[in-house]
Design a protein around this motif. Structure first.
Motif, short mmCIF file in Angstrom:
data_model
loop_
_atom_site.label_atom_id
_atom_site.label_comp_id
_atom_site.label_asym_id
_atom_site.label_seq_id
_atom_site.Cartn_x
_atom_site.Cartn_y
_atom_site.Cartn_z
N VAL A 147 0.95 -1.59 -0.68
CA VAL A 147 -0.07 -0.39 0.17
C VAL A 147 0.98 1.51 -0.12
O VAL A 147 0.54 2.12 -0.72
CB VAL A 147 -1.10 -0.12 1.12
N ILE A 148 1.77 1.07 1.06
CA ILE A 148 2.85 1.99 0.88
C ILE A 148 3.96 2.25 -0.53
O ILE A 148 3.67 3.41 -0.89
CB ILE A 148 3.74 2.09 1.67
N ALA A 149 3.99 1.41 -0.88
CA ALA A 149 5.18 1.52 -2.50
C ALA A 149 4.12 2.02 -3.51
O ALA A 149 3.85 2.64 -4.22
CB ALA A 149 5.28 0.10 -2.79
N ASN A 150 2.82 1.86 -3.34
CA ASN A 150 1.73 2.02 -4.48
C ASN A 150 0.84 3.73 -4.55
O ASN A 150 1.23 4.20 -5.16
CB ASN A 150 -0.03 1.48 -4.06
N LEU A 151 1.14 4.28 -3.36
CA LEU A 151 1.31 5.63 -3.01
C LEU A 151 2.33 6.46 -2.88
O LEU A 151 2.19 8.07 -3.60
CB LEU A 151 0.58 5.49 -1.22
N GLU A 152 3.09 6.38 -2.76
CA GLU A 152 4.28 6.23 -3.26
C GLU A 152 4.90 6.32 -4.85
O GLU A 152 4.86 7.73 -4.87
CB GLU A 152 5.19 5.71 -1.87
N GLN A 153 4.12 6.10 -5.94
CA GLN A 153 4.68 5.99 -6.65
C GLN A 153 3.04 6.87 -6.71
O GLN A 153 3.86 6.95 -8.30
CB GLN A 153 4.10 4.57 -7.80
N ASP A 154 2.14 6.45 -6.63
CA ASP A 154 1.11 7.52 -7.39
C ASP A 154 1.38 8.89 -6.68
O ASP A 154 0.65 9.80 -7.65
CB ASP A 154 -0.18 7.19 -6.54
N GLU A 155 1.79 9.66 -5.67
CA GLU A 155 2.43 10.71 -5.70
C GLU A 155 3.34 10.98 -6.64
O GLU A 155 3.37 12.32 -7.00
CB GLU A 155 2.97 11.04 -4.38
N ALA A 161 3.38 14.81 -13.20
CA ALA A 161 2.68 15.04 -14.29
C ALA A 161 2.55 16.92 -14.08
O ALA A 161 1.55 17.21 -14.34
CB ALA A 161 1.44 14.76 -14.12
N GLY A 162 2.75 17.45 -12.72
CA GLY A 162 2.47 18.37 -12.96
C GLY A 162 2.14 19.37 -11.08
O GLY A 162 1.78 19.95 -11.22
#
Length: 175
Positions: A147-155, A161-162
């Motif tokens: 979950v942490i890795a997924n959210l870090e990747q999303d951020e 994307a700016g």
């Protein structure tokens, strides 16, 4: 949420259908409060604990480095360092060749706190995980890490994307 029990009782029915994000926040809040109660016995705040933990593993960091590792703002870090310094747990000084950046170093008293405070954190983990079999704890750990890795990747992808995380003081202001 006063229906809590350390004996492994089931959670209140009102929580069983909550979103995982909300349950995660409640669990994090519970961990923090449980540790805060214990840290207060030694007159250490949760915020100070965060920085002590970092310095126990990597002494001599700058304020900016500490801020980044803690995920907190530099003014918050500055205030915590002032309090830790006033209590005799940290000293700040410049390293040779760099007059601009001060580095935070643990004192003997700051290093000695580790022996007292870490067992408190371990106790909180024991309380929180009571009644869970070892294999479920390991699965829970793997799930949280994913979950942490997924959210870090999303951020990170939003950043590419700016999009940027707005400062907290800007959020919620009425135009």
């Amino acid at each position: 949420m006063n229906d809590r029990s350390i004996d492994g009782a089931e959670p209140p029915a009102s929580l069983t259908r909550e979103r995982l994000a909300h349950l995660t926040r409640l669990a994090a809040r519970g961990y923090s409060r449980s540790l805060q109660i214990r840290l207060a016995e030694r007159d250490v705040s949760f915020g100070q604990w965060v920085f002590l933990r970092i310095l126990w593993d990597e002494d001599g960091l700058t304020q900016r480095q500490l801020s980044e590792k803690a995920g907190l703002t530099e003014p918050t870090t500055h205030t915590a360092l002032q309090k830790l310094e006033a209590r005799g747990y940290v000293t700040r000084r410049n390293l040779p060749g760099n007059r601009r950046r001060q580095h935070a170093f643990l004192t003997e008293a700051g290093r000695a706190l580790r022996e007292v405070l870490e067992p408190m954190a371990l106790e909180v983990n024991t309380v929180a995980l009571a009644g869970l079999p070892a294999e479920e704890i390991e699965m829970f750990r793997r799930c949280l890490l994913k979950v942490i890795a997924n959210l870090e990747q999303d951020e990170a992808s939003k950043g590419e994307a700016g999009f940027r995380m707005p400062p907290t003081r800007v959020l919620g202001q009425v135009d």
